[in-house]
Design an enzyme around this catalytic site. Structure first.
Site, PDB file in Angstrom:
ATOM      1  N   TYR A   1     -55.691  36.043 -17.014  1.00 31.88           N
ATOM      2  CA  TYR A   1     -56.157  35.987 -15.573  1.00 31.88           C
ATOM      3  C   TYR A   1     -54.817  35.723 -14.657  1.00 31.88           C
ATOM      4  CZ  TYR A   1     -58.300  34.693 -11.184  1.00 31.88           C
ATOM      5  OH  TYR A   1     -58.675  34.634  -9.726  1.00 31.88           O
TER       6      TYR A   1
ATOM      7  N   SER B   1     -55.446  34.898  -6.031  1.00 28.03           N
ATOM      8  CA  SER B   1     -55.861  33.430  -6.603  1.00 28.03           C
ATOM      9  C   SER B   1     -54.443  32.513  -6.336  1.00 28.03           C
ATOM     10  CB  SER B   1     -56.091  33.414  -7.845  1.00 28.03           C
ATOM     11  OG  SER B   1     -56.430  32.210  -8.263  1.00 28.03           O
TER      12      SER B   1
ATOM     13  N   LYS C   1     -52.753  38.162 -11.937  1.00 26.34           N
ATOM     14  CA  LYS C   1     -52.639  37.549 -10.666  1.00 26.34           C
ATOM     15  C   LYS C   1     -51.190  37.757 -10.256  1.00 26.34           C
ATOM     16  CE  LYS C   1     -56.844  37.700  -9.427  1.00 26.34           C
ATOM     17  NZ  LYS C   1     -57.421  38.467  -8.290  1.00 26.34           N
TER      18      LYS C   1
END
Length: 280
Positions: free
Chosen positions: A154, A141, A158
């Site tokens: 998150y 991402s 990542k």
């Protein structure tokens, strides 16, 4: 003797980028094993494959289950003769700042977005190394390069998976295995529907309420202008099949510009300054 078609294992294919990646790789001539946690949700994938005139081998795989992952990889190798391409696409989001996150929610993000990726990659590496060739493409991402408000868990997961893959890349390359990451920005998909929201059940005196509301307004605007899952998947397919591979790919000009904030930000001021405006 005719060489078999390359075999690709793709995770998280029930919808969105994973679905279009599986179909796109099959259209490119690869034998595709499309996996998802619950194969009862395979209708959209099968419909897309039929419309594209391709066949897929659809199988169940929960990347957070070590035993299922081990069995799935072994079965694909037994049935198809090997795995030449792994696309780590399965992922999950969370919207919450650290004080709002439980240990279980932090672990959930790591299990899906980091540990599951590491597990699958470790399982396919021996076969690729022995063959002297292979591709590992991990969908991360822009949040794997730029930390963002209320994406603590998150982005942390990542960032971790990007560090893992960037560290692995030169070692794997010594054996002919190409490791890449693909960094989508805002993508119109069902991914956002599966995001944990910190404001669910929040009290009226929540000290983060105003900041979160500002962030959500800004994020809604970004997704109003999001690229399609199919557009993002085209970049994933290119990363998996190109004759000119590289480590890092972005799926749009907007993602490229955003990731550049961090990659050229030696003291961190550009990123923190930019994302601070999101919650003002």
């Amino acid at each position: 003797m005719t060489r078999r078609a390359d075999v690709a294992l793709v995770t998280g294919t029930s919808s969105g980028m994973g679905l279009h990646t599986a179909v796109g790789l099959a259209r490119a001539g690869l034998t595709v094993v499309a996996t998802m946690r619950d194969t009862a949700k395979d209708a959209e994938l099968r419909r897309a494959a039929a419309e594209a005139g391709v066949e897929l081998d659809v199988r169940a795989l929960d990347v957070t289950d070590p035993h299922q992952a081990d069995a799935a990889v072994a079965a694909v190798v037994a049935d198809h003769g090997g795995i030449d391409v792994l696309v780590n696409n399965a992922g999950r989001g969370a919207v919450a700042t650290l004080e709002q996150l439980t240990d279980e929610q932090l672990q959930d993000q790591l299990d899906v977005n980091y540990l599951g990726v590491a597990r699958l990659t470790r399982l396919v590496l021996p076969g690729m190394r022995a063959a002297g060739r292979g591709r590992v493409v991990t969908v991360t991402s822009v949040g794997g390069a730029v930390g963002q408000p209320f994406a603590d868990a998150y982005c942390g997961a990542k960032f971790a998976v990007e560090g893992l893959m960037q560290s692995l890349a030169p070692v794997a390359a010594s054996f002919g295995v190409v490791v890449s990451v693909v960094e989508p920005g805002a993508v119109a998909s069902e991914f956002t529907a599966n995001v944990h929201r910190a404001d669910a059940g929040a009290s009226d005196d929540d000290p983060y309420a105003g900041l979160l509301a500002a962030y959500l307004r800004r994020t809604a605007g970004a997704f109003d202008n999001a690229q399609t899952s199919q557009q993002a998947a085209e970049v994933i397919v290119e990363a998996a099949t190109t004759d000119q591979p590289r480590f890092r790919w972005q799926t749009s000009a907007q993602a490229e510009q955003f990731v550049g904030l961090s990659l050229a930000d030696l003291d961190g001021a550009r990123v923190v300054g930019t994302t601070s405006t999101w919650i003002a």
